[in-house]
Design an enzyme around this catalytic site. Structure first.
Site, short mmCIF file in Angstrom:
data_model
loop_
_atom_site.label_atom_id
_atom_site.label_comp_id
_atom_site.label_asym_id
_atom_site.label_seq_id
_atom_site.Cartn_x
_atom_site.Cartn_y
_atom_site.Cartn_z
N CYS A 1 -5.35 2.46 -5.53
CA CYS A 1 -4.90 3.10 -4.29
C CYS A 1 -5.85 4.25 -3.96
O CYS A 1 -5.76 5.32 -4.56
CB CYS A 1 -3.48 3.62 -4.46
SG CYS A 1 -2.78 4.31 -2.93
N CYS B 1 0.83 -1.20 0.00
CA CYS B 1 0.00 0.00 0.00
C CYS B 1 0.87 1.25 0.00
O CYS B 1 0.95 1.99 0.99
CB CYS B 1 -0.94 0.02 1.19
SG CYS B 1 -2.23 1.29 1.02
#
Length: 446
Positions: free
Chosen positions: A374, A194
């Site tokens: 994202c 991430c």
């Protein structure tokens, strides 16, 4: 007393309590197991693919090797660190998340022996397989930065990280306690799961000091990143540069954290373009994204991995480049995609289809295009939804400009995505938003 005598004692009426029965069963070591499909890792990627395989091939054919009792939905850690969500909302018991048709061995891999189609676990179990899927994720290497673990474990050090359930709540506590001074956020010189999260918590902190604590003028916020760009996809990078400029956030690129000095509240950074140049900076609050890398077992599995310890796969099929009965997905592969849960979802579909093709002696036609997503949370009510492929070209699902901060995307990130994760993805039914993209953008993506 010999072993047979011990077993007779445990089987006797006097010692037949449930607790002792459970002990006698769980103390068995050095077992041999065999399966058709062995899944190494029960995180996001491992849970998704083991559920898909179990759904297709029924009971008794799948073994999942996973050491942890809890399964975390890690994308919530950013919101937990900002005080928006609670830690308890981010996890469930592992046994309730893994597929019921699969056999769970609560252990981790120690040795890979792909030439013999077997692995050995840390507790000494041997597992023979016909097909193996590796999904061990990334290991957090807090100890790679001198002084960091000491600082994180000291409640008074004002050093925190959203990347571990052990430290994520400290982020919110430290944020609330900060009355002013230097607030520094870091991005390490390593692969990162991430990769937008180090910025997300920074934006949420800035929003907190501006709109809730009302002391933004007393806080100097800096983002020190090892990367040469603020974000890899230009469309979203352009939007983020406007945000940091508007909100008076200092951004230093190619600057890597190499030491933390909790006694003096100092952080030491290195210029990656001139390694002899170092900077020592005073902090009042330091948020650290730790260096990350493959597990120790993968680092030692030279026949399965590249020189850096990542599983070598064909980036389109996710099949191992050397062993055709091995696939890998998620953060542990050398596939050059952004390491996100969305990527794991798309990869799980490709792995499932290509496994079926392999079993049926057909060509592997399912292709992973590098899709990753994202959701860049920029405040407590706004989010930029970045979606892109291997070439870092936008692959947007919705029929509007996703580089714009939107309330709808924030609500999706905060409320809809956790429900999707627990109820659809972990059960093997989510392959990413490709179908939605084709509906919303029929001419662009069909």
């Amino acid at each position: 007393m010999n072993m047979n005598s011990v077993l007779r004692v445990f089987k006797s009426k006097r010692y037949s309590s449930p607790a002792l029965r459970q002990f006698s069963m769980s103390s068995t070591r050095y077992d041999n197991h065999s399966c058709k499909f062995l899944v190494i890792g029960g995180g996001t990627a491992g849970c998704a693919i083991s559920s898909k395989i179990s759904n297709s091939y029924g009971s008794d054919g799948v073994i999942v090797l996973e050491p942890n009792n809890l399964h975390y939905y890690q994308p919530l850690f950013t919101l937990i660190g900002a005080g928006i969500k609670k830690l308890d909302s981010s996890h469930k018991e592992m046994k309730s998340v893994l597929p019921k048709k699969a056999k769970w061995i609560k252990d981790s891999v120690a040795v890979f022996e792909p030439e013999a189609n077997k692995v050995t676990s840390n507790e000494g179990h041997t597992i023979n397989y016909e097909y193996m899927i590796i999904s061990t994720g990334l290991q957090l290497n807090f100890n790679a930065i001198p002084g960091l673990e000491e600082a994180l474990n000291d409640d008074d050090s004002k050093v925190c990280s959203i990347y571990s359930p052990k430290y994520v709540t400290k982020t919110w506590t430290s944020m609330k306690d900060l009355n002013g001074g230097n607030l520094i956020f870091t991005y390490p010189n390593s692969p990162v799961k991430c990769p937008g999260a180090p910025q997300k918590i920074m934006y949420l902190a800035e929003d907190y000091f501006r709109n809730i604590a009302k002391n933004r003028n007393d806080v100097n916020i800096t983002y020190n990143s090892s990367l040469g760009v603020i974000f890899g996809v230009k469309k979203y990078a352009d939007a983020l540069w406007k945000i940091v400029k508007k909100r008076d956030i200092n951004v230093n690129l190619r600057r890597n954290l190499i030491e933390v000095k909790p006694d003096t509240s100092e952080a030491v950074f290195q210029n990656l373009d001139n390694l002899d140049e170092k900077f020592t900076v005073k902090y009042d609050l330091l948020h650290v994204t730790p260096p990350m890398g493959p597990s120790k077992a993968l680092l030692n599995a030279k026949s399965v991995t590249n020189a850096s310890g990542f599983v070598e796969v064909n980036k389109s099929t996710m099949q191992h480049v050397k062993f055709p009965n091995i696939f890998a997905l998620g953060d542990c592969t050398d596939s050059p995609n952004s390491k996100t849960a969305a990527a794991a979802a798309a990869q799980s579909c490709v792995v499932e289809k290509n496994l079926k093709s392999l079993l049926n002696k057909k060509s592997l036609d399912a292709v992973y295009d590098g899709y990753a997503s994202c959701p860049l949370v920029t405040s407590r009510n706004r989010c930029v939804l970045a979606e892109f492929d291997y070439s870092l070209n936008p692959m947007e699902t919705f029929p509007f400009n996703q580089a714009k901060e939107r309330l709808s995307m924030y609500i999706m990130k905060k409320d809809a995505m956790p429900l999707l994760y627990w109820n659809v993805m972990t059960k093997g039914y989510w392959n990413g938003p490709e179908i939605m993209r084709k509906i919303f953008n029929p001419f662009k993506f069909n």
